[in-house]
Design a protein around this motif. Structure first.
Motif, short mmCIF file in Angstrom:
data_model
loop_
_atom_site.label_atom_id
_atom_site.label_comp_id
_atom_site.label_asym_id
_atom_site.label_seq_id
_atom_site.Cartn_x
_atom_site.Cartn_y
_atom_site.Cartn_z
N THR A 86 -3.68 -4.67 -8.17
CA THR A 86 -3.48 -6.07 -8.71
C THR A 86 -2.32 -6.01 -9.75
OG1 THR A 86 -5.04 -5.38 -10.50
CG2 THR A 86 -6.06 -6.21 -8.45
N VAL A 87 -1.57 -4.99 -9.57
CA VAL A 87 -0.47 -5.15 -10.62
C VAL A 87 0.81 -5.86 -9.91
CG1 VAL A 87 1.06 -3.60 -11.84
CG2 VAL A 87 -1.25 -2.73 -11.66
N GLY A 88 1.04 -7.04 -10.68
CA GLY A 88 2.02 -7.84 -10.44
C GLY A 88 2.87 -8.35 -11.40
N PRO A 89 4.14 -9.11 -11.25
CA PRO A 89 4.68 -9.54 -10.24
C PRO A 89 5.08 -8.43 -9.19
CG PRO A 89 5.34 -10.59 -11.95
CD PRO A 89 4.83 -9.41 -12.57
N TYR A 90 4.59 -8.57 -7.88
CA TYR A 90 4.79 -7.54 -6.95
C TYR A 90 6.38 -7.25 -6.91
CZ TYR A 90 -0.14 -7.38 -6.42
OH TYR A 90 -1.45 -6.97 -6.47
N THR A 91 7.24 -8.14 -6.79
CA THR A 91 8.81 -7.92 -6.82
C THR A 91 9.26 -7.35 -7.78
OG1 THR A 91 8.90 -10.33 -5.81
CG2 THR A 91 10.69 -9.54 -6.53
N ARG A 92 8.67 -7.25 -9.07
CA ARG A 92 9.06 -6.42 -10.13
C ARG A 92 8.46 -5.13 -10.02
NH1 ARG A 92 8.74 -9.00 -15.95
NH2 ARG A 92 8.82 -11.08 -14.68
N TYR A 93 7.16 -4.91 -9.66
CA TYR A 93 6.40 -3.55 -9.79
C TYR A 93 5.93 -2.98 -8.51
CZ TYR A 93 6.36 -5.54 -14.74
OH TYR A 93 6.71 -6.11 -16.09
N GLY A 94 5.99 -3.65 -7.60
CA GLY A 94 5.23 -3.37 -6.27
C GLY A 94 5.72 -2.01 -5.62
N LEU A 95 7.24 -2.13 -5.20
CA LEU A 95 7.54 -1.23 -4.05
C LEU A 95 7.44 0.09 -4.42
CD1 LEU A 95 11.02 -2.86 -2.89
CD2 LEU A 95 8.63 -2.54 -1.66
N PRO A 96 7.52 0.66 -5.69
CA PRO A 96 7.32 2.04 -5.98
C PRO A 96 5.80 2.59 -5.56
CG PRO A 96 8.29 1.21 -7.74
CD PRO A 96 7.92 0.00 -7.00
N LEU A 97 4.92 1.68 -5.49
CA LEU A 97 3.48 2.11 -5.18
C LEU A 97 3.55 1.87 -3.60
CD1 LEU A 97 0.65 2.96 -5.65
CD2 LEU A 97 0.00 0.66 -6.08
N VAL A 98 4.02 1.08 -2.99
CA VAL A 98 4.14 1.00 -1.46
C VAL A 98 4.75 2.14 -0.94
CG1 VAL A 98 5.19 -0.11 0.54
CG2 VAL A 98 4.10 -1.38 -1.36
N ALA A 99 5.91 2.78 -1.77
CA ALA A 99 6.57 3.96 -1.26
C ALA A 99 5.67 5.06 -1.43
CB ALA A 99 7.78 4.09 -2.25
N ALA A 100 4.98 5.26 -2.54
CA ALA A 100 4.01 6.33 -2.89
C ALA A 100 2.90 6.33 -1.60
CB ALA A 100 3.30 6.11 -3.98
N CYS A 101 2.37 5.26 -1.34
CA CYS A 101 1.26 5.35 -0.25
C CYS A 101 1.71 5.68 1.18
CB CYS A 101 0.67 3.96 -0.31
SG CYS A 101 -0.38 3.62 -1.89
N ALA A 102 2.92 4.94 1.37
CA ALA A 102 3.62 5.35 2.73
C ALA A 102 3.87 6.65 2.86
CB ALA A 102 4.92 4.57 2.97
N ALA A 103 4.40 7.32 1.77
CA ALA A 103 4.72 8.78 1.90
C ALA A 103 3.50 9.56 2.25
CB ALA A 103 5.59 9.23 0.74
N ALA A 104 2.35 9.39 1.37
CA ALA A 104 1.27 10.09 1.41
C ALA A 104 0.31 9.90 2.48
CB ALA A 104 0.68 9.89 0.15
N GLY A 105 0.70 8.84 3.49
CA GLY A 105 -0.31 8.39 4.37
C GLY A 105 -1.59 7.68 3.86
N THR A 106 -1.54 7.14 2.88
CA THR A 106 -2.79 6.35 2.19
C THR A 106 -2.74 4.68 2.41
OG1 THR A 106 -2.62 8.07 0.44
CG2 THR A 106 -3.58 5.96 -0.08
N ASP A 107 -3.82 4.36 2.70
CA ASP A 107 -4.03 2.86 2.94
C ASP A 107 -3.94 2.08 1.80
OD1 ASP A 107 -4.35 3.67 5.54
OD2 ASP A 107 -6.34 3.06 5.68
N TYR A 108 -3.55 0.75 1.62
CA TYR A 108 -3.10 0.18 0.36
C TYR A 108 -3.62 -1.29 0.63
CZ TYR A 108 0.50 -2.71 -2.22
OH TYR A 108 1.39 -3.47 -2.90
N ALA A 109 -3.99 -1.89 -0.46
CA ALA A 109 -4.23 -3.51 -0.16
C ALA A 109 -3.86 -3.93 -1.56
CB ALA A 109 -5.76 -3.72 0.09
N ASP A 110 -3.19 -5.23 -1.42
CA ASP A 110 -2.88 -6.10 -2.65
C ASP A 110 -3.08 -7.57 -2.69
OD1 ASP A 110 -0.90 -7.26 -1.16
OD2 ASP A 110 0.77 -5.88 -1.84
N LEU A 111 -2.81 -8.08 -3.43
CA LEU A 111 -2.99 -9.58 -3.67
C LEU A 111 -1.70 -10.34 -3.63
CD1 LEU A 111 -5.41 -9.77 -6.62
CD2 LEU A 111 -6.10 -9.94 -4.52
N THR A 112 -0.52 -9.86 -3.29
CA THR A 112 0.65 -10.72 -3.28
C THR A 112 0.66 -11.84 -2.49
OG1 THR A 112 3.10 -10.36 -3.46
CG2 THR A 112 1.81 -9.25 -1.31
#
Length: 418
Positions: A86-112
């Motif tokens: 739930t950490v936004g604004p996602y434009t400012r804070y979101g991509l590092p977590l997307v990167a981490a989940c994509a690399a780890a094969g971890t599912d991800y859900a947000d509110l953006t």
């Protein structure tokens, strides 16, 4: 490490924020035996949140993680099957977590609801997430689950009836009562700032297929304007006498729905058209209200996406509600929404799908939707689609959510009109 071997089923990142606390409260009620951890920057604040959740959450672990320190996000993603953020604004804070989940094969859900953040997520991480098996699912709250799932339910019903593809399809917000938090306003201003500072981003935001996997494959159906006003009878005979105006989140929601159609290989049809409006009733003043609403929304969007970057960031932040604030408990409980999505299929059959929840749409209702998305990703693997990468709620877990809604007190009913 495979997902089945990981320490947690769900990590809720941003648990100390306003939406995060509400989501934690929902998971404490509905999570059952799920292995859940809370994550954020401050251990003290996380402890205070956990202590407020009651006995079901008393043993939930606490994880220190910060978007400014990507290594902490990498470590967090590697420990869990699903991250809810739930950490936004996602434009400012979101991509590092997307990167981490994509690399780890971890599912991800947000509110953006930040369209260009989703576009960046697709461009940078869709292929990697698909390769590692991660489902990166954006817009899992009031934006854009009601939009995405009512259309998906219409499609399922039309297939059941053999009624052909979906044609002209419109979501109408029939009732809405709720407040706005600092986090939501911060996200909205971030969208306008991005568009104002980047002409290419502004161009993409005006494209109805901004989020499509393959722009060249999309039909040219005209502008499909997001900020419209219409007579209700133009949408469905059942709305005769009503007027509708622009719905502020249409620009974000419509692009999610169109991406779902493309990701699922166009089950709604190649000539599927989709828009969203808000009812302003049927009084003598309704036509003027409809025109005024569309005009004001259009002017704010047009001016904001051209000039918002000229306003000093700190000056804007001083006049907005602070992040972490939101409507009172009484307002959250009294809030509600009902949306109706109407379609006419290629065979001429007409349908409506009605979805409603009790509770403030952006907060109480959203915390239920986000929580259920996280639980579906963690526990309903047999009902999820085979798709991986950067997805939408319907494309990732349409059937799972339809099955979960009744228990979560989310009403969604689809019926044939003629």
């Amino acid at each position: 490490m495979s997902q089945e071997q990981r320490q947690y089923d769900i990590v809720l990142y941003g648990a100390t924020g306003f939406a995060g606390r509400l989501t934690a409260e929902y998971l404490a009620r509905a999570g059952g035996d799920a292995r859940i951890a809370l994550a954020g920057r401050s251990q003290d604040k996380l402890l205070a949140v956990r202590d407020s959740l009651g006995p079901n959450a008393a043993d939930w672990p606490l994880i220190s993680a910060d978007a400014s320190q990507p290594s902490t996000l990498d470590a967090m993603a590697a420990q869990t099957r699903v991250v809810i953020t739930t950490v936004g604004p996602y434009t400012r804070y979101g991509l590092p977590l997307v990167a981490a989940c994509a690399a780890a094969g971890t599912d991800y859900a947000d509110l953006t609801g930040e369209t260009m953040f989703i576009r960046d997520s697709i461009d940078h991480y869709h292929k990697q997430a698909a390769d590692t098996g991660a489902r990166i699912v954006h817009s899992c709250g009031f934006d854009s689950v009601p939009s995405d799932l009512t259309v998906y339910a219409l499609y399922r019903k039309a297939v059941e009836d053999g009624a052909g593809d979906l044609g002209d399809t419109t979501l109408v917000v029939r009732s809405f009562a709720g407040g706005v938090s600092g986090g939501t306003l911060a996200s909205m201003t971030e969208v306008m700032r991005t568009a104002a500072s980047d002409p290419d981003a502004r161009r993409q935001m005006n494209d109805p297929y901004t989020l499509t996997p393959d722009r060249a494959a999309e039909p040219e159906l005209g502008g499909q304007p997001d900020l419209r006003w219409r007579r209700g009878a133009e949408i469905a005979p059942e709305l005769a006498g009503y007027w509708t105006t622009a719905f502020v989140m249409a620009a974000a929601n419509t692009r999610i729905v169109r991406r779902s159609n493309a990701l699922l290989e166009y089950p709604y049809g190649r000539r599927f058209e989709y828009g969203e409006v808000m009812s302003v009733g049927r009084s003598v003043a309704a036509p003027a209200a409809a025109a005024l609403g569309a005009g004001v929304n259009g002017a704010v969007f047009a001016l904001g996406t051209r000039f918002f970057d000229k306003l000093p960031r700190k000056a804007v932040e001083r006049v907005l509600p602070k992040a972490g604030t939101g409507p009172s408990e009484k307002a959250r409980e009294q809030g509600h929404y009902t949306v109706e999505t109407y379609t006419t299929t290629t065979s001429g059959a007409r349908y409506v799908s009605r979805m409603s929840q009790q509770g403030d749409p952006g907060y109480k209702a959203t915390s239920v939707l986000l929580g259920e998305c996280g639980l579906a990703l963690a526990f309903d693997r047999d009902k999820l689609s085979d798709l991986r990468g950067v997805l939408t709620p319907a494309a990732a877990m349409g059937d799972a959510l339809l099955a979960r809604f009744p228990v979560a007190e989310v009403s969604l009913e689809t019926s044939r009109l003629g």
